[in-house]
Design a protein around this motif. Structure first.
Motif, PDB file in Angstrom:
ATOM      1  N   SER A   1       0.839  -1.202   0.000  1.00 20.47           N
ATOM      2  CA  SER A   1       0.000   0.000   0.000  1.00 20.47           C
ATOM      3  C   SER A   1       0.872   1.248   0.000  1.00 20.47           C
ATOM      4  O   SER A   1       2.029   1.215   0.416  1.00 20.47           O
ATOM      5  N   ILE A   2       0.276   2.314  -0.520  1.00 23.74           N
ATOM      6  CA  ILE A   2       0.909   3.636  -0.497  1.00 23.74           C
ATOM      7  C   ILE A   2      -0.148   4.636  -0.054  1.00 23.74           C
ATOM      8  O   ILE A   2      -1.334   4.301   0.029  1.00 23.74           O
ATOM      9  N   SER A   3       0.256   5.853   0.198  1.00 26.73           N
ATOM     10  CA  SER A   3      -0.719   6.854   0.626  1.00 26.73           C
ATOM     11  C   SER A   3      -1.700   7.134  -0.514  1.00 26.73           C
ATOM     12  O   SER A   3      -1.322   7.171  -1.692  1.00 26.73           O
ATOM     13  N   LEU A   4      -2.945   7.310  -0.150  1.00 28.70           N
ATOM     14  CA  LEU A   4      -3.978   7.601  -1.143  1.00 28.70           C
ATOM     15  C   LEU A   4      -3.648   8.892  -1.883  1.00 28.70           C
ATOM     16  O   LEU A   4      -3.846   8.982  -3.097  1.00 28.70           O
ATOM     17  N   SER A   5      -3.106   9.868  -1.179  1.00 30.33           N
ATOM     18  CA  SER A   5      -2.770  11.141  -1.834  1.00 30.33           C
ATOM     19  C   SER A   5      -1.739  10.923  -2.944  1.00 30.33           C
ATOM     20  O   SER A   5      -1.825  11.544  -4.006  1.00 30.33           O
TER      21      SER A   5
ATOM     22  N   ILE B   1      -3.512   9.270  -5.944  1.00 25.59           N
ATOM     23  CA  ILE B   1      -4.338  10.270  -6.630  1.00 25.59           C
ATOM     24  C   ILE B   1      -3.455  11.173  -7.489  1.00 25.59           C
ATOM     25  O   ILE B   1      -3.819  11.531  -8.601  1.00 25.59           O
ATOM     26  N   GLU B   2      -2.273  11.501  -6.980  1.00 28.46           N
ATOM     27  CA  GLU B   2      -1.318  12.301  -7.757  1.00 28.46           C
ATOM     28  C   GLU B   2      -0.942  11.588  -9.054  1.00 28.46           C
ATOM     29  O   GLU B   2      -0.897  12.192 -10.124  1.00 28.46           O
ATOM     30  N   TYR B   3      -0.661  10.276  -8.985  1.00 35.38           N
ATOM     31  CA  TYR B   3      -0.356   9.497 -10.187  1.00 35.38           C
ATOM     32  C   TYR B   3      -1.512   9.560 -11.172  1.00 35.38           C
ATOM     33  O   TYR B   3      -1.315   9.753 -12.366  1.00 35.38           O
TER      34      TYR B   3
ATOM     35  N   LYS C   1      -3.962  11.780 -11.465  1.00 33.90           N
ATOM     36  CA  LYS C   1      -4.110  13.121 -12.052  1.00 33.90           C
ATOM     37  C   LYS C   1      -3.033  13.390 -13.106  1.00 33.90           C
ATOM     38  O   LYS C   1      -3.326  13.958 -14.161  1.00 33.90           O
ATOM     39  N   ASN C   2      -1.800  12.986 -12.815  1.00 30.05           N
ATOM     40  CA  ASN C   2      -0.713  13.212 -13.770  1.00 30.05           C
ATOM     41  C   ASN C   2      -0.934  12.421 -15.059  1.00 30.05           C
ATOM     42  O   ASN C   2      -0.674  12.925 -16.150  1.00 30.05           O
ATOM     43  N   TYR C   3      -1.406  11.195 -14.933  1.00 24.01           N
ATOM     44  CA  TYR C   3      -1.678  10.383 -16.114  1.00 24.01           C
ATOM     45  C   TYR C   3      -2.771  11.035 -16.965  1.00 24.01           C
ATOM     46  O   TYR C   3      -2.642  11.148 -18.189  1.00 24.01           O
ATOM     47  N   ILE C   4      -3.836  11.457 -16.325  1.00 18.70           N
ATOM     48  CA  ILE C   4      -4.936  12.098 -17.057  1.00 18.70           C
ATOM     49  C   ILE C   4      -4.463  13.400 -17.702  1.00 18.70           C
ATOM     50  O   ILE C   4      -4.798  13.681 -18.858  1.00 18.70           O
ATOM     51  N   LEU C   5      -3.669  14.175 -17.000  1.00 18.24           N
ATOM     52  CA  LEU C   5      -3.139  15.420 -17.558  1.00 18.24           C
ATOM     53  C   LEU C   5      -2.291  15.142 -18.799  1.00 18.24           C
ATOM     54  O   LEU C   5      -2.423  15.830 -19.819  1.00 18.24           O
ATOM     55  N   LEU C   6      -1.453  14.129 -18.740  1.00 17.34           N
ATOM     56  CA  LEU C   6      -0.633  13.761 -19.891  1.00 17.34           C
ATOM     57  C   LEU C   6      -1.524  13.381 -21.082  1.00 17.34           C
ATOM     58  O   LEU C   6      -1.293  13.828 -22.210  1.00 17.34           O
ATOM     59  N   GLN C   7      -2.549  12.596 -20.834  1.00 16.32           N
ATOM     60  CA  GLN C   7      -3.449  12.184 -21.918  1.00 16.32           C
ATOM     61  C   GLN C   7      -4.244  13.370 -22.464  1.00 16.32           C
ATOM     62  O   GLN C   7      -4.513  13.436 -23.669  1.00 16.32           O
ATOM     63  N   LYS C   8      -4.606  14.300 -21.590  1.00 13.20           N
ATOM     64  CA  LYS C   8      -5.295  15.519 -22.055  1.00 13.20           C
ATOM     65  C   LYS C   8      -4.392  16.307 -23.000  1.00 13.20           C
ATOM     66  O   LYS C   8      -4.849  16.817 -24.022  1.00 13.20           O
ATOM     67  N   LEU C   9      -3.127  16.404 -22.655  1.00  9.41           N
ATOM     68  CA  LEU C   9      -2.174  17.116 -23.509  1.00  9.41           C
ATOM     69  C   LEU C   9      -2.043  16.434 -24.866  1.00  9.41           C
ATOM     70  O   LEU C   9      -1.971  17.092 -25.899  1.00  9.41           O
TER      71      LEU C   9
ATOM     72  N   GLU D   1     -11.169  14.653  -6.319  1.00  8.42           N
ATOM     73  CA  GLU D   1     -11.037  15.392  -5.075  1.00  8.42           C
ATOM     74  C   GLU D   1      -9.587  15.404  -4.582  1.00  8.42           C
ATOM     75  O   GLU D   1      -8.886  14.390  -4.660  1.00  8.42           O
ATOM     76  N   GLU D   2      -9.164  16.559  -4.093  1.00  7.57           N
ATOM     77  CA  GLU D   2      -7.856  16.644  -3.442  1.00  7.57           C
ATOM     78  C   GLU D   2      -7.945  15.892  -2.123  1.00  7.57           C
ATOM     79  O   GLU D   2      -8.973  15.922  -1.450  1.00  7.57           O
ATOM     80  N   TYR D   3      -6.876  15.218  -1.750  1.00  7.58           N
ATOM     81  CA  TYR D   3      -6.893  14.470  -0.495  1.00  7.58           C
ATOM     82  C   TYR D   3      -5.511  14.511   0.137  1.00  7.58           C
ATOM     83  O   TYR D   3      -4.514  14.224  -0.525  1.00  7.58           O
ATOM     84  N   GLN D   4      -5.465  14.857   1.406  1.00  8.04           N
ATOM     85  CA  GLN D   4      -4.213  14.872   2.155  1.00  8.04           C
ATOM     86  C   GLN D   4      -4.455  14.269   3.528  1.00  8.04           C
ATOM     87  O   GLN D   4      -4.320  14.928   4.538  1.00  8.04           O
TER      88      GLN D   4
END
Length: 156
Positions: free
Chosen positions: A15-19, A22-24, A26-34, A49-52
């Motif tokens: 397991s890793i932190s949910l935050s 979520i960062e991964y 968002k970055n993947y989606i941003l790359l595909q949007k570009l 949703e942002e989560y910390q």
């Protein structure tokens, strides 16, 4: 270089932190949007949703759904859409994905490939989140829907 090595090491953890996950996402989606920004017939909408907080998740569990949405839901010849939403309430994660579906040409080598990614995710969910998740997948001739609800663990 060190950051990439850290990400690779995180992928083999239980397991890793949910935050972080979520960062991964968002970055993947941003790359595909570009990559698809030049095509006005492609619509990509997100409500992630942002989560910390202290919740953890099995790494790379959500990404296969999004990868499939881009792989099967985007066409340069036809209007296409992807909608992704992720919310957290308490220790519960709600993930929804909705995308267009485009049939592949008969000569496309990807046409015959099965949905190994989704089967893998289903197995991982059953192993890591027994009785703590609900996965609903629906598909019709033009659209694909995923709804995932998961009870996550707090980081210790």
């Amino acid at each position: 270089m060190l950051q990439n090595k850290t990400r690779l090491l995180e992928n083999v953890k239980d397991s890793i932190s949910l935050s972080r996950d979520i960062e991964y996402l968002k970055n993947y989606i941003l790359l595909q949007k570009l990559r698809s920004a030049t095509s006005p017939s492609i619509t990509i909408e997100t409500d992630i949703e942002e989560y910390q907080g202290p919740l953890n998740i099995t790494p790379m569990l959500l990404i296969p759904f999004v990868e499939n949405a881009f792989k099967h839901g985007i066409s340069l010849q036809n209007p296409s859409h992807i909608e992704a939403a992720l919310q957290i309430e308490g220790d519960t994660l709600y993930f929804d994905l909705h995308n267009s579906v485009h049939s592949r040409q008969d000569n496309d080598p990807e046409k015959e490939r099965g949905s190994m990614g989704l089967e893998n995710v289903k197995q991982r969910l059953n192993l890591q989140y027994p009785n703590r998740h609900e996965l609903m997948i629906r598909e019709n001739a033009r659209e694909f829907f995923v709804h995932l609800t998961m009870q996550l663990a707090v980081n210790h």
